[in-house]
Design an enzyme around this catalytic site. Structure first.
Site, mmCIF file in Angstrom:
data_model
loop_
_atom_site.group_PDB
_atom_site.id
_atom_site.type_symbol
_atom_site.label_atom_id
_atom_site.label_comp_id
_atom_site.label_asym_id
_atom_site.label_seq_id
_atom_site.Cartn_x
_atom_site.Cartn_y
_atom_site.Cartn_z
ATOM 1 N N SER A 125 0.822 -1.200 0.000
ATOM 2 C CA SER A 125 0.000 0.000 0.000
ATOM 3 C C SER A 125 0.861 1.256 0.000
ATOM 4 C CB SER A 125 -0.899 -0.003 1.244
ATOM 5 O OG SER A 125 -1.499 1.236 1.466
ATOM 6 N N TYR A 150 -2.439 -0.125 10.502
ATOM 7 C CA TYR A 150 -2.585 -0.781 9.193
ATOM 8 C C TYR A 150 -1.372 -0.494 8.318
ATOM 9 C CZ TYR A 150 -3.810 -1.169 4.282
ATOM 10 O OH TYR A 150 -3.772 -1.457 2.934
ATOM 11 N N LYS A 154 1.916 -3.063 6.707
ATOM 12 C CA LYS A 154 2.419 -3.139 5.341
ATOM 13 C C LYS A 154 3.925 -2.867 5.294
ATOM 14 C CE LYS A 154 -1.486 -4.131 3.372
ATOM 15 N NZ LYS A 154 -1.720 -5.496 2.824
#
Length: 340
Positions: A125, A150, A154
């Site tokens: 991402s 989050y 990644k």
């Protein structure tokens, strides 16, 4: 026909990638625990493809189940790993949930197939960049402290994959750092299907337009952007799906080895308010929206430099914001008339 394991293959990006894999001559094998997806998507995929793809319902956090999968499907040649929790706001509120799920699922998968030559595409991402110093951001930009748990999952997952490659693994790996996927398949049979209240902008827009939501809240209008709202690089999900096929084809070349990373976006930034107005323009639907306070974990503005993807991955986004909005609206109307 190479067999490709698609984790999270019943989800938004995963289901569209399954279609593009078949279009490119691959045989997809879907794995999904259906926590954030709907079982009827398999029926929708069957309608699009003309056959029912292989499907395993299991939790990748269950180590025993993943090892059993590797026994049942020993001839997998590639893995596209989508399965992860992905809501920025929720990750700020429930960080342990995100760290447990996103790391355990990937580690179990890597260990189950470890030692076999295999092409691995990781769903990364643009959140790994945090708030970049320069825009558009390219793949060589320094990785900043993540703005959310989050985003941190990644960042760390990419480090894990690089360490694995450095240790001499037989895997080949490509991480695709994609921006904001929106839109739907042109059949209107699959699209973004959030469980509960949408965490992303476009499904909230379409649900408001159809009458499921009263109004849209724009989280902040005081950012340092032309209209004060956050800017993102929105990309059509079909274009994004095709990038995963391009990544597999890159790794199939005999001169590819190791690890590489690519930005997957349009290379253009669009603000939240511009997306709202684009939807109104593309669909002739008027939206009810209000300005609210900023949301924790949101980056002010980010869009990508996609030169590397164009030159080395031989991939480029083809669909624009109008196609993104009109296809998302067609999918929402389909759901209204044909509830899953």
């Amino acid at each position: 026909m190479a067999k490709i394991l698609v984790t999270g293959g019943m989800g938004f990006i995963g289901s569209h990638t399954v279609v593009e894999l078949v279009n490119a001559g691959y045989e997809p094998v879907i794995v999904d625990n259906l926590v954030n997806s709907h079982p009827k998507i398999l029926e929708q995929l069957t309608r699009i493809l003309g056959f029912k793809p292989a499907f395993y319902q299991l939790d990748l956090c269950d180590e025993h189940a993943v090892r059993s999968l590797s026994v049942a499907e020993p001839d997998i040649e590639g893995i596209i790993h989508f399965a992860a929790f992905k809501a920025v706001g929720e990750s700020v509120q429930l960080p342990l949930k995100y760290y447990h799920n996103n790391f355990s699922s990937m580690l179990n998968l890597l260990e189950a197939y470890y030692g076999k030559p295999l092409n691995f595409v990781f769903s990364s991402s643009c959140t790994v960049y945090g708030q970049p110093d320069h825009l558009p951001v390219n793949e060589n930009a320094p990785v900043k402290p993540a703005q959310s748990p989050y985003g941190n999952t990644k960042q760390i997952a990419e480090e894990i994959l690089q360490d694995m490659i450095a240790s001499g693994s037989n895997y080949k790996v490509v991480s695709l750092r994609y921006f904001n996927p929106v839109g739907a398949h042109d059949s209107a049979l699959i699209g973004e299907l959030p469980i509960g209240v949408p965490q992303n902008l476009v499904p909230f827009i379409t649900q408001t337009a159809i009458g499921k939501r009263e109004k849209i809240t724009v989280f902040g209008d005081d950012y340092n952007t032309p209209d004060g709202s956050c800017i993102r690089d929105y990309i059509h999900v079909v274009d994004l799906a095709k990038a995963h096929v391009a990544a597999l084809k890159l790794m199939e070349k005999p001169d590819y080895s190791g690890y590489d990373v690519f930005n997957i976006g349009t290379g253009n930034g669009t603000s939240v308010l511009e997306v709202i107005h684009a939807f109104e323009r593309a669909t002739n639907e008027k939206l009810n929206y209000q300005i609210g306070p900023r949301r924790g974990g949101d980056v002010e503005q980010v869009w990508g430099d996609v030169t590397k993807s164009t030159e080395k991955l031989h991939w480029k986004a083809e669909l624009g914001i109008d196609e993104m909005m009109s296809s998302a609206w067609a999918w929402e109307k389909y759901l209204f008339e044909n509830p899953l």
